[in-house]
Design a protein around this motif. Structure first.
Motif, PDB file in Angstrom:
ATOM      1  N   ILE A 158       0.854  -1.724  -0.068  1.00 25.40           N
ATOM      2  CA  ILE A 158       0.202   0.012  -0.345  1.00 25.40           C
ATOM      3  C   ILE A 158       0.718   1.040  -0.247  1.00 25.40           C
ATOM      4  N   LEU A 159       0.482   2.167  -0.544  1.00 28.79           N
ATOM      5  CA  LEU A 159       0.931   3.542  -0.685  1.00 28.79           C
ATOM      6  C   LEU A 159       0.203   4.943   0.321  1.00 28.79           C
ATOM      7  N   ASP A 160       0.234   5.448   1.011  1.00 27.00           N
ATOM      8  CA  ASP A 160       0.076   6.315   1.545  1.00 27.00           C
ATOM      9  C   ASP A 160       1.110   7.561   1.806  1.00 27.00           C
ATOM     10  N   SER A 161       0.431   9.100   1.694  1.00 27.34           N
ATOM     11  CA  SER A 161       1.154   9.820   2.445  1.00 27.34           C
ATOM     12  C   SER A 161       0.470  10.866   3.732  1.00 27.34           C
ATOM     13  N   ALA A 162       1.795  11.739   4.034  1.00 21.74           N
ATOM     14  CA  ALA A 162       1.865  12.511   5.442  1.00 21.74           C
ATOM     15  C   ALA A 162       2.641  13.151   5.513  1.00 21.74           C
ATOM     16  N   HIS A 163       2.253  14.313   6.064  1.00 17.31           N
ATOM     17  CA  HIS A 163       3.570  14.878   6.789  1.00 17.31           C
ATOM     18  C   HIS A 163       3.787  14.079   7.732  1.00 17.31           C
ATOM     19  N   THR A 164       5.302  13.890   7.376  1.00 16.00           N
ATOM     20  CA  THR A 164       5.534  13.524   8.678  1.00 16.00           C
ATOM     21  C   THR A 164       5.457  13.961  10.479  1.00 16.00           C
ATOM     22  N   GLU A 165       5.420  15.442   9.943  1.00 23.47           N
ATOM     23  CA  GLU A 165       5.273  15.796  11.663  1.00 23.47           C
ATOM     24  C   GLU A 165       4.297  15.574  12.543  1.00 23.47           C
TER      25      GLU A 165
END
Length: 257
Positions: free
Chosen positions: A98-105
């Protein structure tokens, strides 16, 4: 070159076989003569794969199993049934992911653990379940899925990139550990591939587009289809790749030259 019999007498298990590159790999190995067990968490996806195989006249060598790679019991039961149905195993392709994205902070632990669980732990669980059968053949091959994000900076994808770097390291260790028992372990590292995963990567609404500008293939043909990766997997898993192990093949149209 006639490749219709390159995988005759080969038995392959492909996770993620209900969509994207996993499905393309299932269809490619069937086309080349393999008996294939396609596993996926999506029963409708697997049915679509079967319909495509039926249209190609290869469905008689396809079995399917619903399997959640992040669940140990599901992997034990599903992979066990798949290998038993095939009568052994020569090739494992760990395409599920799966691929998902987010601001690491602002990334939550639940977000992080979900991606780690499917991509990295899932690769381990399926590989562990398949190893006895693969080692029994003396010619077993494991093809794992890394990504260009493992070695090149992809913003907002820290969790995903961490799993893919881990998969590369896991593959190297696996190749060394079992090399004297005839097992090969390799990675493909796709990038700039048009699939369901890359069409909806979950990028933040407030993303900085400049950070993503470099993620375009140099060949000038746009993103490639999943079959591009499936062809490379077929080469690596066959006798044509017999001297390739413990490494990864980047398939990205020169995006990261």
């Amino acid at each position: 070159m006639d490749l219709t019999h390159r995988f005759a007498e080969y038995r392959a298990l492909v996770t993620g076989g209900g969509s994207g590159i996993g499905r393309a790999t299932v269809l490619r190995l069937l086309d080349e003569g393999a008996a294939v067990a396609a596993a996926d968490v999506s029963a409708p996806g697997l049915e679509e794969t079967r319909e495509l195989a039926s249209g190609a006249g290869t469905a008689d060598r396809l079995t399917t199993t619903v399997l959640d790679v992040a669940d140990e019991e599901s992997v034990r039961d599903g992979a066990g049934a798949a290998v038993e149905g095939l009568g052994g195993l020569d090739v494992l392709v760990n395409a599920a992911g799966i691929l998902d994205s987010a601001h690491t902070e602002t990334m939550t632990l639940a977000f992080w653990n979900r991606i780690i669980g499917v991509n990295l732990t899932g690769t381990f669980l399926v590989t562990r379940a398949a190893l006895p059968a693969l080692l029994a053949t003396g010619r077993g091959v494991v093809v794992n899925f890394s990504s260009t994000s493992a070695a090149f900076a992809h913003p907002y994808m820290a969790a995903y990139a961490a799993t893919k770097g881990g998969i590369q390291s896991f593959t190297h260790a696996l190749a060394a550990e079992y090399s004297k028992r005839g097992l090969r372990a390799v990675c493909v590292a796709p990038g700039s591939i048009d699939s369901g995963m890359t069409r909806a990567p979950g990028l933040p609404e407030d993303l900085d587009a400049d950070l993503l500008a470099k993620l375009s293939p140099a060949l000038g043909k746009g993103f490639a289809g999943p079959e591009t990766v499936a062809g490379a997997i077929a080469m690596l898993a066959s006798e044509d790749g017999a001297f390739i192990t413990g490494t990864e093949l980047r398939i990205d149209g020169g995006t990261h030259m």
